[in-house]
Design an enzyme around this catalytic site. Structure first.
Site, mmCIF file in Angstrom:
data_model
loop_
_atom_site.group_PDB
_atom_site.id
_atom_site.type_symbol
_atom_site.label_atom_id
_atom_site.label_comp_id
_atom_site.label_asym_id
_atom_site.label_seq_id
_atom_site.Cartn_x
_atom_site.Cartn_y
_atom_site.Cartn_z
ATOM 1 N N TYR A 124 0.845 -1.198 0.000
ATOM 2 C CA TYR A 124 0.000 0.000 0.000
ATOM 3 C C TYR A 124 0.885 1.254 0.000
ATOM 4 O O TYR A 124 0.691 2.164 -0.822
ATOM 5 C CB TYR A 124 -0.926 -0.034 1.231
ATOM 6 C CG TYR A 124 -1.599 1.290 1.530
ATOM 7 C CD1 TYR A 124 -2.640 1.760 0.734
ATOM 8 C CD2 TYR A 124 -1.190 2.069 2.624
ATOM 9 C CE1 TYR A 124 -3.255 2.986 1.013
ATOM 10 C CE2 TYR A 124 -1.806 3.288 2.901
ATOM 11 C CZ TYR A 124 -2.834 3.737 2.092
ATOM 12 O OH TYR A 124 -3.432 4.943 2.370
ATOM 13 N N TRP A 149 -3.795 8.163 9.743
ATOM 14 C CA TRP A 149 -4.843 7.569 10.584
ATOM 15 C C TRP A 149 -6.191 8.310 10.429
ATOM 16 O O TRP A 149 -6.736 8.855 11.404
ATOM 17 C CB TRP A 149 -4.408 7.552 12.040
ATOM 18 C CG TRP A 149 -3.348 6.538 12.366
ATOM 19 C CD1 TRP A 149 -2.635 5.769 11.498
ATOM 20 C CD2 TRP A 149 -2.886 6.195 13.688
ATOM 21 N NE1 TRP A 149 -1.758 4.966 12.201
ATOM 22 C CE2 TRP A 149 -1.889 5.200 13.531
ATOM 23 C CE3 TRP A 149 -3.205 6.623 14.978
ATOM 24 C CZ2 TRP A 149 -1.222 4.639 14.626
ATOM 25 C CZ3 TRP A 149 -2.535 6.073 16.054
ATOM 26 C CH2 TRP A 149 -1.563 5.078 15.884
HETATM 27 N N1 LIG Z 1 -7.722 5.755 5.985
HETATM 28 C C1 LIG Z 1 -6.562 6.109 6.488
HETATM 29 O O1 LIG Z 1 -6.234 5.803 7.645
HETATM 30 C C2 LIG Z 1 -5.597 6.933 5.671
HETATM 31 C C3 LIG Z 1 -4.360 7.279 6.238
HETATM 32 C C4 LIG Z 1 -3.474 8.046 5.490
HETATM 33 C C5 LIG Z 1 -3.815 8.453 4.216
HETATM 34 N N2 LIG Z 1 -5.012 8.100 3.687
HETATM 35 C C6 LIG Z 1 -5.321 8.539 2.315
HETATM 36 O O2 LIG Z 1 -6.391 9.471 2.393
HETATM 37 C C7 LIG Z 1 -7.198 9.365 1.213
HETATM 38 C C8 LIG Z 1 -8.649 9.141 1.598
HETATM 39 O O3 LIG Z 1 -8.718 7.958 2.395
HETATM 40 P P1 LIG Z 1 -10.069 7.420 3.016
HETATM 41 O O4 LIG Z 1 -9.757 6.928 4.376
HETATM 42 O O5 LIG Z 1 -11.151 8.409 2.801
HETATM 43 O O6 LIG Z 1 -10.286 6.143 2.084
HETATM 44 P P2 LIG Z 1 -11.563 5.214 1.963
HETATM 45 O O7 LIG Z 1 -12.563 5.551 3.005
HETATM 46 O O8 LIG Z 1 -11.074 3.818 1.866
HETATM 47 O O9 LIG Z 1 -12.182 5.668 0.573
HETATM 48 C C9 LIG Z 1 -11.562 5.366 -0.628
HETATM 49 C C10 LIG Z 1 -12.627 5.382 -1.687
HETATM 50 O O10 LIG Z 1 -12.001 5.022 -2.917
HETATM 51 C C11 LIG Z 1 -12.930 4.241 -3.622
HETATM 52 N N3 LIG Z 1 -12.303 3.353 -4.588
HETATM 53 C C12 LIG Z 1 -11.395 2.372 -4.365
HETATM 54 N N4 LIG Z 1 -11.105 1.747 -5.515
HETATM 55 C C13 LIG Z 1 -11.848 2.342 -6.471
HETATM 56 C C14 LIG Z 1 -11.996 2.131 -7.861
HETATM 57 N N5 LIG Z 1 -11.330 1.179 -8.517
HETATM 58 N N6 LIG Z 1 -12.838 2.947 -8.544
HETATM 59 C C15 LIG Z 1 -13.527 3.913 -7.904
HETATM 60 N N7 LIG Z 1 -13.439 4.158 -6.604
HETATM 61 C C16 LIG Z 1 -12.605 3.371 -5.899
HETATM 62 C C17 LIG Z 1 -13.608 3.398 -2.566
HETATM 63 O O11 LIG Z 1 -14.814 2.928 -3.094
HETATM 64 P P3 LIG Z 1 -15.660 1.785 -2.392
HETATM 65 O O12 LIG Z 1 -16.302 2.499 -1.235
HETATM 66 O O13 LIG Z 1 -16.607 1.348 -3.412
HETATM 67 O O14 LIG Z 1 -14.674 0.744 -1.973
HETATM 68 C C18 LIG Z 1 -13.754 4.375 -1.434
HETATM 69 O O15 LIG Z 1 -15.006 5.028 -1.463
HETATM 70 C C19 LIG Z 1 -6.586 8.221 0.389
HETATM 71 O O16 LIG Z 1 -5.708 8.760 -0.549
HETATM 72 C C20 LIG Z 1 -5.795 7.419 1.406
HETATM 73 O O17 LIG Z 1 -4.719 6.728 0.819
HETATM 74 C C21 LIG Z 1 -5.924 7.359 4.384
#
Ligand SMILES: NC(=O)c1ccc[n+]([C@@H]2O[C@H](COP(=O)([O-])OP(=O)(O)OC[C@H]3O[C@@H](n4cnc5c(N)ncnc54)[C@H](OP(=O)(O)O)[C@@H]3O)[C@@H](O)[C@H]2O)c1
Length: 292
Positions: A124, A149
């Site tokens: 990842y 996080w």
């Molecule tokens: N979560 C964390 O702890 C964390 C930490 C550091 C950085 N980040 C970064 O912050 C950003 C936002 O994270 P988040 O926590 O909001 O992520 P999230 O809740 O997992 O949301 C990601 C979204 O991307 C969508 N997605 C994944 N694959 C896809 C595809 N092939 N086509 C279209 N949509 C797709 C997912 O759709 P589905 O709902 O249908 O799966 C989901 O709605 C990301 O860049 C992540 O890497 C997150």
């Protein structure tokens, strides 16, 4: 302003799709509207809509599953952002993308700055880092906001898991040797919106001038164990909890397919200075998140 938002159903994306409409016409897309692993579809929709602002809140965020699905993780986290950044550059629009503290190996014990060397420990993290590099290579007016996080009171993230565990178990064991900064998805969406609104009159020029990687999380840091304790202390329905004791555990007690950095807090000074804002402490934001 015409805006395209990818990832509208994710933690950050959902918060963005609520607040962006004050800025203009927003085309919010989730997986049902467009699968971003279809790179041609991403390119085509952007060429068709010609937005002035593209925000990518979509990502492959299943850290453990990514170890087995590295090609898909790479496509979603590295290639799709590249296509978006290239399209933004071609269209003369602004691109805002999110990245992660997991680009670091966690061997430090003070918050990482943007100048610290990266060294992801898992697929990842590698895929997100490649995404950063691809966006930077595409050039143009872009911001890459690395955060940590991320949590939301929607869905099945850490906060809701802890609340659920506390209603089913008298004893909880939570890892105390993973340290970073909990960041409320709504706060991240709001600071993204703040940057856009504050610079709206001249957005393209200002972002082109200040383009780059920025650390954007809350202030301070904590362990998952301390975070869990604060979640339970701020639970608005504490009487539903049956938990009697919360015990610290080690990462090694819960083996997972992906190795995680042990310390990945981010120093956000660069972001605060560039965009003239003061990020809040993680614990005060958690209190706010828990009452909403
Ligand atoms: N979560 C964390 O702890 C964390 C930490 C550091 C950085 N980040 C970064 O912050 C950003 C936002 O994270 P988040 O926590 O909001 O992520 P999230 O809740 O997992 O949301 C990601 C979204 O991307 C969508 N997605 C994944 N694959 C896809 C595809 N092939 N086509 C279209 N949509 C797709 C997912 O759709 P589905 O709902 O249908 O799966 C989901 O709605 C990301 O860049 C992540 O890497 C997150």
């Amino acid at each position: 302003m015409k805006i395209v938002l990818f990832g509208k159903n994710g933690q950050v994306g959902w918060e963005l799709q609520r607040i962006l409409p004050i800025l203009g016409e927003v085309f919010s897309m989730g997986r049902d509207e467009l699968d971003i692993s279809d790179l041609d579809a991403v390119r085509n929709i952007l060429n068709e809509l010609k937005p002035k602002l593209i925000i990518n809140a979509s990502a492959y965020t299943q850290v453990d599953r990514a170890e087995k699905e590295s090609d898909l993780a790479m496509k979603i986290n590295a290639l799709a952002p590249e296509v978006m950044a290239e399209a933004a550059n071609k269209l003369g629009s602004v691109f805002i993308h999110y990245s992660t503290d997991y680009v670091f190996d966690g061997k430090r014990d003070t918050p990482y700055t943007e100048n610290d060397p990266v060294n992801p420990l898992n697929v990842y993290g590698e895929s997100k880092l490649k995404g950063e590099e691809n966006v930077q290579q595409a050039g143009g007016a872009y911001l890459i906001l690395r955060t940590s996080w991320v949590y939301s009171l929607r869905g099945n993230g850490f906060v809701n898991k802890v609340l659920g565990w506390a209603r089913k178990n008298e004893t909880l064991k939570i890892v105390s040797d993973q340290i970073s900064t909990p960041t409320w998805a709504r706060m991240l969406a709001e600071i993204t919106n703040f940057v856009i609104v504050r610079n709206n009159a001249n957005l393209l020029e200002i972002i082109r001038e200040r383009r780059g990687v920025y650390h954007a999380s809350c202030h301070g840091y904590t362990s998952r164990y301390e975070w869990a304790k604060q979640i339970l202390a701020n639970d608005p329905a504490r009487t539903e909890q049956i938990v009697r004791s919360i015990e610290p555990a080690l990462t090694g007690d819960f083996p997972t397919p992906a190795v995680r950095p042990l310390f990945s807090a981010l120093d956000c000074t660069r972001f605060e200075k560039a965009f003239s804002l003061q990020l809040p402490d993680w614990s005060s934001i958690l209190k706010l998140a828990m009452i909403r």
